[in-house]
Design an enzyme around this catalytic site. Structure first.
Site, PDB file in Angstrom:
ATOM      1  N   GLY A  46      12.029  28.971  34.256  1.00 16.57           N
ATOM      2  CA  GLY A  46      12.161  29.775  33.055  1.00 16.57           C
ATOM      3  C   GLY A  46      11.424  31.096  33.209  1.00 16.57           C
ATOM      4  O   GLY A  46      10.471  31.199  33.996  1.00 16.57           O
ATOM      5  N   GLN A  51       7.229  38.737  30.432  1.00 18.38           N
ATOM      6  CA  GLN A  51       6.660  38.512  31.766  1.00 18.38           C
ATOM      7  C   GLN A  51       7.072  39.585  32.774  1.00 18.38           C
ATOM      8  O   GLN A  51       6.476  39.699  33.838  1.00 18.38           O
ATOM      9  CB  GLN A  51       7.076  37.135  32.310  1.00 18.38           C
ATOM     10  CG  GLN A  51       6.415  35.987  31.564  1.00 18.38           C
ATOM     11  CD  GLN A  51       6.818  34.662  32.162  1.00 18.38           C
ATOM     12  OE1 GLN A  51       7.877  34.127  31.862  1.00 18.38           O
ATOM     13  NE2 GLN A  51       5.994  34.130  33.045  1.00 18.38           N
ATOM     14  N   CYS A  93       3.418  28.258  35.353  1.00 23.33           N
ATOM     15  CA  CYS A  93       3.917  29.491  34.753  1.00 23.33           C
ATOM     16  C   CYS A  93       3.962  30.558  35.837  1.00 23.33           C
ATOM     17  O   CYS A  93       3.011  30.684  36.611  1.00 23.33           O
ATOM     18  CB  CYS A  93       2.993  29.919  33.616  1.00 23.33           C
ATOM     19  SG  CYS A  93       3.489  31.471  32.841  1.00 23.33           S
ATOM     20  N   LEU A  94       5.047  31.312  35.895  1.00 22.84           N
ATOM     21  CA  LEU A  94       5.176  32.336  36.933  1.00 22.84           C
ATOM     22  C   LEU A  94       4.106  33.430  36.794  1.00 22.84           C
ATOM     23  O   LEU A  94       3.836  34.142  37.749  1.00 22.84           O
ATOM     24  CB  LEU A  94       6.580  32.944  36.918  1.00 22.84           C
ATOM     25  CG  LEU A  94       7.700  31.974  37.336  1.00 22.84           C
ATOM     26  CD1 LEU A  94       9.063  32.621  37.165  1.00 22.84           C
ATOM     27  CD2 LEU A  94       7.509  31.499  38.770  1.00 22.84           C
ATOM     28  N   HIS A 135       7.590  26.555  26.085  1.00 21.80           N
ATOM     29  CA  HIS A 135       6.753  27.411  26.939  1.00 21.80           C
ATOM     30  C   HIS A 135       7.246  28.863  26.896  1.00 21.80           C
ATOM     31  O   HIS A 135       6.461  29.785  26.691  1.00 21.80           O
ATOM     32  CB  HIS A 135       6.784  26.861  28.377  1.00 21.80           C
ATOM     33  CG  HIS A 135       5.986  27.662  29.349  1.00 21.80           C
ATOM     34  ND1 HIS A 135       4.856  27.180  29.967  1.00 21.80           N
ATOM     35  CD2 HIS A 135       6.156  28.926  29.826  1.00 21.80           C
ATOM     36  CE1 HIS A 135       4.369  28.129  30.761  1.00 21.80           C
ATOM     37  NE2 HIS A 135       5.139  29.191  30.701  1.00 21.80           N
ATOM     38  N   GLU A 136       8.563  29.051  27.065  1.00 15.37           N
ATOM     39  CA  GLU A 136       9.114  30.413  27.078  1.00 15.37           C
ATOM     40  C   GLU A 136       9.040  31.042  25.690  1.00 15.37           C
ATOM     41  O   GLU A 136       8.782  32.238  25.554  1.00 15.37           O
ATOM     42  CB  GLU A 136      10.563  30.426  27.587  1.00 15.37           C
ATOM     43  CG  GLU A 136      10.759  29.875  28.994  1.00 15.37           C
ATOM     44  CD  GLU A 136       9.787  30.411  30.022  1.00 15.37           C
ATOM     45  OE1 GLU A 136       9.348  31.573  29.915  1.00 15.37           O
ATOM     46  OE2 GLU A 136       9.438  29.660  30.947  1.00 15.37           O
ATOM     47  N   HIS A 139       5.807  32.708  25.083  1.00 19.94           N
ATOM     48  CA  HIS A 139       5.658  34.030  25.710  1.00 19.94           C
ATOM     49  C   HIS A 139       6.101  35.152  24.771  1.00 19.94           C
ATOM     50  O   HIS A 139       5.577  36.257  24.830  1.00 19.94           O
ATOM     51  CB  HIS A 139       6.510  34.121  26.986  1.00 19.94           C
ATOM     52  CG  HIS A 139       5.850  33.542  28.211  1.00 19.94           C
ATOM     53  ND1 HIS A 139       4.679  34.046  28.714  1.00 19.94           N
ATOM     54  CD2 HIS A 139       6.208  32.529  29.037  1.00 19.94           C
ATOM     55  CE1 HIS A 139       4.333  33.360  29.799  1.00 19.94           C
ATOM     56  NE2 HIS A 139       5.247  32.426  30.024  1.00 19.94           N
TER      57      HIS A 139
HETATM   58 NI    NI Z   1       5.272  31.062  31.621  1.00 21.16          NI
END
Ligand code: NI
Length: 171
Positions: A46, A51, A93-94, A135-136, A139
């Site tokens: 995701g 991000q 998480c990226l 999670h997304e 953000h």
């Molecule tokens: Ni993340």
């Protein structure tokens, strides 16, 4: 399509509350294409627009593993309209590469969003998909994985990520 740079914690842009998308035009479609390409290249399941430094309420998710055909989902102006149950999942998480922490979330969620065609859809998600949606979604409000862990763990992650940012700045 282009691979964009993924911002890493503690970049302040990750804390910005994203703005709704008013019109789904070519610019938004290009953003979604870039986000998908960036997510697959990372690789991740995701990615949310903040991000990559774009404060828009958009995220993409694809939880299919490498052995299965892709299941790319694009969520524009999403709202989580129902939450049910509780579950604990080890999340990554990226924006926090290499860091995994157990996070408690709803086990099942109903999310309403617009797709790339502008039509509103509703999705009932469970398992990893429910985790990814929550999670997304976080953000988009500037909320991050670290906000869900203990203060001690948060301090450890914070120190580790700041150390890395400093190391990156030197090279
Ligand atoms: Ni993340």
């Amino acid at each position: 399509m282009a691979i964009r740079t993924i911002l890493r914690y503690p970049d302040k842009r990750l804390r910005v509350k994203a703005e709704p998308v008013s019109v789904i035009n070519d610019e938004v479609r290009r953003l979604c294409d870039d986000m998908a390409e960036t997510m697959y290249a990372a690789p991740g399941v995701g990615l949310a627009a903040p991000q990559i430094g774009v404060a828009k309420r958009v995220f993409v998710i694809d939880i299919a593993d490498a052995d299965h055909p892709s299941e790319l989902r694009t969520f524009i102006n999403p709202e989580i309209v129902a939450r049910e149950g509780e579950t604990v999942w080890e999340e990554g998480c990226l924006s926090f590469p290499g860091i995994h922490e157990e996070v408690e979330r709803a086990a099942k969620v109903t999310v309403r969003a617009q797709g790339l065609d502008g039509a509103t859809f509703e999705l009932v998600a469970e398992g990893l998909l429910a985790i990814a949606v929550q999670h997304e979604y976080d953000h988009l409000d500037g909320a991050l994985m670290v906000d869900h862990v203990s203060l001690l763990k948060r301090r450890m992650i914070d120190r580790e990520m700041r150390k890395r940012a400093l190391a990156d700045a030197r090279v």
